[in-house]
Design a protein around this motif. Structure first.
Motif, PDB file in Angstrom:
ATOM      1  N   HIS A  54      50.563  48.830  42.273  1.00 47.08           N
ATOM      2  CA  HIS A  54      50.498  47.788  41.239  1.00 47.08           C
ATOM      3  C   HIS A  54      49.257  47.914  40.359  1.00 47.08           C
ATOM      4  O   HIS A  54      49.109  47.159  39.395  1.00 47.08           O
ATOM      5  CB  HIS A  54      50.559  46.397  41.877  1.00 47.08           C
ATOM      6  N   LEU A  55      48.376  48.867  40.666  1.00 41.94           N
ATOM      7  CA  LEU A  55      47.230  49.178  39.805  1.00 41.94           C
ATOM      8  C   LEU A  55      47.116  50.703  39.782  1.00 41.94           C
ATOM      9  O   LEU A  55      46.286  51.290  40.468  1.00 41.94           O
ATOM     10  CB  LEU A  55      45.949  48.542  40.335  1.00 41.94           C
ATOM     11  N   PRO A  56      47.954  51.359  38.988  1.00 40.35           N
ATOM     12  CA  PRO A  56      48.072  52.817  39.070  1.00 40.35           C
ATOM     13  C   PRO A  56      46.746  53.534  38.836  1.00 40.35           C
ATOM     14  O   PRO A  56      45.904  53.095  38.052  1.00 40.35           O
ATOM     15  CB  PRO A  56      49.069  53.143  37.940  1.00 40.35           C
ATOM     16  N   ASP A  57      46.586  54.644  39.558  1.00 43.24           N
ATOM     17  CA  ASP A  57      45.401  55.486  39.381  1.00 43.24           C
ATOM     18  C   ASP A  57      45.452  56.176  38.029  1.00 43.24           C
ATOM     19  O   ASP A  57      46.514  56.332  37.411  1.00 43.24           O
ATOM     20  CB  ASP A  57      45.336  56.541  40.486  1.00 43.24           C
ATOM     21  N   GLY A  58      44.279  56.615  37.571  1.00 43.76           N
ATOM     22  CA  GLY A  58      44.199  57.270  36.280  1.00 43.76           C
ATOM     23  C   GLY A  58      43.395  58.541  36.330  1.00 43.76           C
ATOM     24  O   GLY A  58      43.161  59.121  37.401  1.00 43.76           O
ATOM     25  N   GLN A  59      42.957  58.995  35.169  1.00 43.13           N
ATOM     26  CA  GLN A  59      42.148  60.200  35.016  1.00 43.13           C
ATOM     27  C   GLN A  59      40.681  59.771  35.036  1.00 43.13           C
ATOM     28  O   GLN A  59      40.140  59.339  34.024  1.00 43.13           O
ATOM     29  CB  GLN A  59      42.497  60.895  33.703  1.00 43.13           C
ATOM     30  N   PHE A  60      40.054  59.867  36.196  1.00 41.19           N
ATOM     31  CA  PHE A  60      38.749  59.244  36.386  1.00 41.19           C
ATOM     32  C   PHE A  60      37.604  60.242  36.463  1.00 41.19           C
ATOM     33  O   PHE A  60      37.759  61.362  36.962  1.00 41.19           O
ATOM     34  CB  PHE A  60      38.732  58.414  37.681  1.00 41.19           C
ATOM     35  N   GLN A  61      36.448  59.797  36.006  1.00 42.35           N
ATOM     36  CA  GLN A  61      35.177  60.411  36.344  1.00 42.35           C
ATOM     37  C   GLN A  61      34.644  59.697  37.588  1.00 42.35           C
ATOM     38  O   GLN A  61      35.173  58.657  37.982  1.00 42.35           O
ATOM     39  CB  GLN A  61      34.208  60.297  35.161  1.00 42.35           C
ATOM     40  N   PRO A  62      33.625  60.250  38.263  1.00 39.06           N
ATOM     41  CA  PRO A  62      33.163  59.629  39.511  1.00 39.06           C
ATOM     42  C   PRO A  62      32.788  58.160  39.326  1.00 39.06           C
ATOM     43  O   PRO A  62      32.195  57.774  38.320  1.00 39.06           O
ATOM     44  CB  PRO A  62      31.940  60.464  39.886  1.00 39.06           C
ATOM     45  N   ALA A  63      33.155  57.367  40.316  1.00 38.04           N
ATOM     46  CA  ALA A  63      32.822  55.941  40.282  1.00 38.04           C
ATOM     47  C   ALA A  63      31.325  55.744  40.454  1.00 38.04           C
ATOM     48  O   ALA A  63      30.619  56.608  40.990  1.00 38.04           O
ATOM     49  CB  ALA A  63      33.576  55.207  41.391  1.00 38.04           C
ATOM     50  N   MET A  64      30.848  54.597  40.018  1.00 38.52           N
ATOM     51  CA  MET A  64      29.443  54.265  40.218  1.00 38.52           C
ATOM     52  C   MET A  64      29.216  53.881  41.669  1.00 38.52           C
ATOM     53  O   MET A  64      30.050  53.209  42.273  1.00 38.52           O
ATOM     54  CB  MET A  64      29.039  53.129  39.278  1.00 38.52           C
ATOM     55  N   PRO A  65      28.094  54.294  42.268  1.00 42.92           N
ATOM     56  CA  PRO A  65      27.876  54.056  43.699  1.00 42.92           C
ATOM     57  C   PRO A  65      27.628  52.589  44.009  1.00 42.92           C
ATOM     58  O   PRO A  65      27.106  51.839  43.173  1.00 42.92           O
ATOM     59  CB  PRO A  65      26.643  54.906  44.009  1.00 42.92           C
ATOM     60  N   ASP A  66      28.000  52.175  45.219  1.00 41.90           N
ATOM     61  CA  ASP A  66      27.736  50.815  45.692  1.00 41.90           C
ATOM     62  C   ASP A  66      26.259  50.640  46.017  1.00 41.90           C
ATOM     63  O   ASP A  66      25.594  51.576  46.475  1.00 41.90           O
ATOM     64  CB  ASP A  66      28.521  50.531  46.974  1.00 41.90           C
ATOM     65  N   ASN A  67      25.759  49.431  45.836  1.00 44.33           N
ATOM     66  CA  ASN A  67      24.500  49.070  46.493  1.00 44.33           C
ATOM     67  C   ASN A  67      24.836  48.567  47.895  1.00 44.33           C
ATOM     68  O   ASN A  67      26.010  48.499  48.278  1.00 44.33           O
ATOM     69  CB  ASN A  67      23.701  48.056  45.673  1.00 44.33           C
ATOM     70  N   CYS A  68      23.826  48.204  48.673  1.00 42.42           N
ATOM     71  CA  CYS A  68      24.071  47.886  50.083  1.00 42.42           C
ATOM     72  C   CYS A  68      24.942  46.646  50.259  1.00 42.42           C
ATOM     73  O   CYS A  68      25.768  46.580  51.184  1.00 42.42           O
ATOM     74  CB  CYS A  68      22.750  47.723  50.835  1.00 42.42           C
ATOM     75  N   VAL A  69      24.822  45.663  49.377  1.00 37.71           N
ATOM     76  CA  VAL A  69      25.630  44.457  49.496  1.00 37.71           C
ATOM     77  C   VAL A  69      27.080  44.755  49.136  1.00 37.71           C
ATOM     78  O   VAL A  69      28.005  44.289  49.799  1.00 37.71           O
ATOM     79  CB  VAL A  69      25.068  43.340  48.592  1.00 37.71           C
ATOM     80  N   GLU A  70      27.279  45.536  48.085  1.00 41.56           N
ATOM     81  CA  GLU A  70      28.635  45.926  47.710  1.00 41.56           C
ATOM     82  C   GLU A  70      29.295  46.716  48.830  1.00 41.56           C
ATOM     83  O   GLU A  70      30.480  46.504  49.139  1.00 41.56           O
ATOM     84  CB  GLU A  70      28.592  46.752  46.424  1.00 41.56           C
TER      85      GLU A  70
END
Length: 579
Positions: free
Chosen positions: A183-199
């Motif tokens: 229901h949220l199709p994947d796309g043509q992505f560059q690397p995601a931004m990294p999580d901080n410790c809380v995320e």
């Protein structure tokens, strides 16, 4: 008709004909201009506001707080009085950003019911200030109206637009992960931004304890690994400054200025004319075609007319509808529409409901930079195979985290070395879950022209008669409760729910009013964003939306714009649309 008397844009004789005219230079207008130019057409791009050139006109982009007269903490009252509507957001009108938003006194509208119309009239439009979250729609969204028996059916399905999502994502640059959600199709992505410790903690906790939902990295239009094509346009990797609304001199986030405009300009087939308020579309009764547009010069108040074989409306949902309503003739006495739907079905995401909390762990940790995109919880209500809720459709959560800096010492009592030491330490980690929910397409949520007020140029203005209903209210209750529950199970403290009911418009995702549909009787535009009755007029901004899935809509505007431009140029070359 006369020539322009000003010298900061090209002097174009009234009556001059182009292959195509694009009205509006925001996200969809920039895409329309790029695609039409690259396909060989000579294009006139009309922007009602001032020129903003990439980098050189981002005057506050690299300023520090102490370089502003009031340290970017307060606005002079004589300036603030010009923004009674734009200031309703609580964050847009600052010393660093107010120049990006319209003067409300020059650009009034009438509120039958409260409506917060947040606008930016300048080259690039709101592509300079948008939130940059970029999600695809799926068939869950495109089939929803038909399955619910509501409004009218979308004339397209996911398979029709999927290749165009691929196309625009590769060019724009979207950071994200492939998450495998139908229901949220994947796309043509560059690397995601990294999580901080809380995320990282929140993501792991919710994904482990709630099998019906998944926390993912927000998919955002920021370059994290620029392609050669993007670097050739002068774009660079995101610097994690999170000052995006001031304009990005690095071209790291997608905007008209950083991406589509340079691509269009390098074809040598683009003419840009700012200060050009498009009042209406000219129509030839004999041929049944639009011949061009009528324009008021913002600075001189002179009228001009420019002609073209193709007209692309990209003036924003309500801006494009205003032009269509003003485009009256013997054939269209009530505006350029046969369906009776023009101005109706106004939608905007309802938001500002959820919960916030503190995180008392990992106080020895911080993070480098300020990444401009956090986490996202995609819709998890009313999906296939799930128990149906009392409300229709669903919502998603944007998840924001931060850590208090020295501000946590405001109002604290104390003095001396120990107090100074405490005041300079980082404070508590904070997290906020803010839901964005779908608004149903109600036919009587509408805008229409009124002469109760006139703008600076003597034009009638829009009157807003829009409000949320019981379905949105029930959805908000659920979003509030689910946000509280996720934070409780994740071990956060000082959890507080909130529901700051916002009026329509404040989400700045206005949609509808000239929807796509399956026939001239139920819609203004067809499956290729082509006007049902005036075949050389297209609209690919928020006006064309048939429903308002809870995902941010801008990526879909990009894909529809590229798709419609491809169709229009092929139709022009076949002779289906006369030159």
């Amino acid at each position: 008709m006369s020539h322009s008397k000003t010298s900061n844009y090209p002097s174009i004789p009234s009556g001059k004909k182009f292959d195509a005219i694009v009205v509006g230079s925001g996200i969809s207008g920039g895409w329309s201009a790029k695609e039409l130019c690259e396909k060989g057409l000579n294009v006139l791009l009309l922007e009602r506001g001032r020129m903003i050139e990439h980098v050189t006109d981002y005057h506050t982009a690299t300023m520090d707080p102490w370089q502003f007269p009031h340290h970017n903490q307060a606005m002079p009252l004589d300036v603030l009085k010009n923004y009674p509507v734009q200031n309703r957001t609580g964050f847009t009108i600052t010393e660093a950003t107010h120049q990006q938003f319209v003067n409300d006194l020059d650009n009034p509208y009438v509120e039958e019911k409260p409506f917060d119309w947040i606008r930016g009239y300048h080259l690039g439009g709101r592509s300079l200030m948008w939130g940059r979250y970029s999600f695809r729609f799926s068939d869950l969204d495109f089939e929803a109206n038909a399955k619910d028996g509501i409004a009218t059916d979308w004339p397209i399905r996911y398979k029709d637009i999927a290749p165009w999502y691929d196309y625009v994502e590769k060019f724009a640059g979207i950071a994200g992960d492939r998450d495998g959600l139908s229901h949220l199709p994947d796309g043509q992505f560059q690397p995601a931004m990294p999580d901080n410790c809380v995320e990282s903690h929140f993501r792991k906790s919710v994904n482990n304890q709630f099998p019906d939902r998944k926390v993912i990295s927000a998919r955002a239009a920021h370059l994290t690994a620029p392609t050669q094509e993007q670097m050739n346009l002068g774009r660079a990797k995101c610097q994690y400054r999170n000052l995006c609304m001031r304009g990005c001199p690095y071209g790291a986030y997608f905007s008209t200025q950083s991406a589509t405009l340079p691509a269009a300009r390098r074809t040598k087939r683009l003419t840009v004319r700012p200060h050009s308020i498009v009042n209406s579309i000219s129509y030839d009764e004999k041929t049944g075609r639009a011949t061009g547009v009528r324009v008021i010069d913002e600075q001189t108040h002179e009228w001009h007319e420019f002609n073209a074989s193709l007209i692309f409306l990209n003036a924003s949902a309500l801006g494009s509808t205003y032009i269509l309503m003003n485009s009256t003739s013997s054939r269209f006495p009530n505006g350029m529409d046969d369906s009776g739907q023009l101005g109706r079905n106004v939608m905007d995401h309802h938001f500002h409901v959820g919960a916030r909390a503190d995180y008392d762990h990992d106080l020895d940790k911080y993070y480098y930079g300020r990444h401009p995109a956090g986490l996202y919880i995609p819709r998890f209500r009313n999906l296939a195979g799930q128990e149906k809720q009392a409300f229709k459709r669903g919502y998603g959560f944007e998840v924001y985290t931060n850590r208090e800096n020295w501000e946590h010492a405001y109002g604290e009592d104390g003095f001396g070395a120990d107090f100074k030491e405490k005041a300079t330490q980082f404070g508590t980690w904070k997290i906020t879950l803010d839901a964005f929910g779908e608004c149903m397409p109600y036919e009587d949520n509408r805008v229409y022209l009124t002469s109760e007020s006139k703008d600076k140029w003597g034009q009638p203005v829009l009157k807003m008669d829009v409000h949320y209903r019981e379905n949105e209210t029930m959805m908000r209750r659920d979003a509030h409760d689910q946000a509280m529950q996720m934070l409780e199970k994740a071990g956060f403290s000082n959890i507080k729910g909130f529901d700051a009911q916002a009026h329509p418009g404040l989400s700045i995702h206005e949609m509808g009013t000239a929807r796509m549909g399956t026939s001239p009787g139920n819609s203004v535009f067809n499956k290729f964003n082509q006007h049902h009755s005036v075949k050389n007029v297209f609209c690919t901004d928020g006006a064309c939306m048939t429903s308002s899935p809870c995902q941010n809509p801008s990526l879909t505007y990009m894909a529809l714009s590229a798709r419609a431009a491809d169709y229009a140029v092929k139709a022009l070359k076949r002779g289906d649309i006369p030159r």
